[in-house]
Design an enzyme around this catalytic site. Structure first.
Site, short mmCIF file in Angstrom:
data_model
loop_
_atom_site.label_atom_id
_atom_site.label_comp_id
_atom_site.label_asym_id
_atom_site.label_seq_id
_atom_site.Cartn_x
_atom_site.Cartn_y
_atom_site.Cartn_z
N SER A 145 14.85 42.87 51.68
CA SER A 145 14.65 44.29 51.95
C SER A 145 14.02 44.94 50.74
O SER A 145 14.07 44.39 49.63
CB SER A 145 16.01 44.94 52.25
OG SER A 145 15.95 46.35 52.16
N TYR A 158 24.84 45.75 50.08
CA TYR A 158 23.55 45.43 50.69
C TYR A 158 22.51 45.17 49.61
O TYR A 158 21.84 44.13 49.62
CB TYR A 158 23.11 46.60 51.58
CG TYR A 158 21.81 46.39 52.31
CD1 TYR A 158 21.78 45.65 53.49
CD2 TYR A 158 20.62 46.93 51.85
CE1 TYR A 158 20.60 45.45 54.18
CE2 TYR A 158 19.42 46.73 52.53
CZ TYR A 158 19.42 46.00 53.70
OH TYR A 158 18.24 45.80 54.37
#
Length: 284
Positions: A145, A158
């Site tokens: 990401s 995350y």
């Protein structure tokens, strides 16, 4: 050396029932690549397989929990039994975490994020790397990401796992190329993508989703542009075909990454100028 993506090759895609994974399946099928689609959500997996076949893809599906090494090994066995080889492994399965400072994130969240996003990639590499090495060619595409290229306050589990996947992939590529220049790895670090990642994460118990917030589009209100799953997939496959280790499609991603790298280099340079035994302010 880049992986030339040709008709008749075989790609394995985890998290392939929706989102970026399904976009990769569509894009690869359009190139004539045979597919092994894996997902933990069996209902979504069956729908994805049916849809891909209706569009003309040659596809087989396997319910897989990427956090379980044995499950991923079974996926590798399934792929070899179905097609006899694997050319591209897309370690793509993902989940998001609740929004909270690091000190408020609970153990279950950390375990889930590490299990799916970090160990899921590790399990994929361990299960498939021997196959690629034995045949002398192949490539890994690991989905991270933009949160793996710059700080992401409020989503430390995350961001932490995404940073790990970036570093893991860079090192994996170097290790594979020590074996053969026909092997390699690419990490995908997209910005905002219109996928049901939030909805799927809520269904798996990872987060609580506000009513009506059924896709990442709700997170993009008032922010930089949002990508479609197919746009991300095409950018990822272009990077694989070009032999690039990194690809980061999306508005503002390069700028955020550049800011982070410039800050890192500035801190390192400041430390190099300090007298022996004296640490610059704020350093360890």
């Amino acid at each position: 050396m880049a992986l030339r993506i040709d008709k008749g090759q075989v790609a394995v895609i985890t998290g392939g029932a929706s989102g970026i994974g399904y976009g990769l399946a569509e894009a690869l099928a359009a190139r004539g690549v045979r597919l092994v689609v894996a997902d933990i959500r069996e209902d979504g997996l069956a729908e994805a397989q049916e849809s891909l076949r209706a569009a003309g893809a040659e596809v087989t599906a396997a319910a897989t929990d990427v956090s379980d090494a044995a499950s991923v090994r079974r996926l590798a066995d399934h792929a070899v039994a179905a097609y006899g080889r694997v050319d591209l492994v897309c370690n793509n399965a993902g989940v998001v975490c609740p929004a909270a400072p690091m000190w408020e994130q609970d153990d279950r969240t950390w375990e889930r994020m590490i299990g799916v996003k970090l160990r899921g990639v590790v399990h994929g590499v361990r299960a498939f790397a021997p196959l690629l090495i034995a045949q002398g060619t192949g490539h890994f595409l690991n989905t991270a990401s933009a949160g793996g290229l710059a700080p992401l306050p409020g989503r430390t589990p995350y961001a932490g796992t995404m940073h790990a996947v970036v570093g893991l992939t860079e090192t994996l590529d170097a290790e594979l190329k020590q074996v053969s220049q026909a092997l390699g790895a690419t990490v995908l670090c997209p910005g905002l993508v219109d996928t049901p990642l939030g909805e799927n994460s809520a269904a798996l118990g990872a987060i609580r989703l506000p009513p009506g917030a059924d896709s990442m589009r709700s997170a993009a209100a008032g922010r930089d542009g949002i990508l479609t799953r197919r746009e991300v997939a095409e950018a990822a496959l272009a990077a694989v075909a070009a032999g690039r280790v990194h690809t980061a499609p999306g508005a503002g991603v390069a700028r955020r990454a550049r800011t982070r790298v410039e800050g890192l280099l500035a801190d390192i340079a400041a430390g190099e100028g300090a007298p022996p035994g004296v640490h610059p302010a704020g350093s360890a």
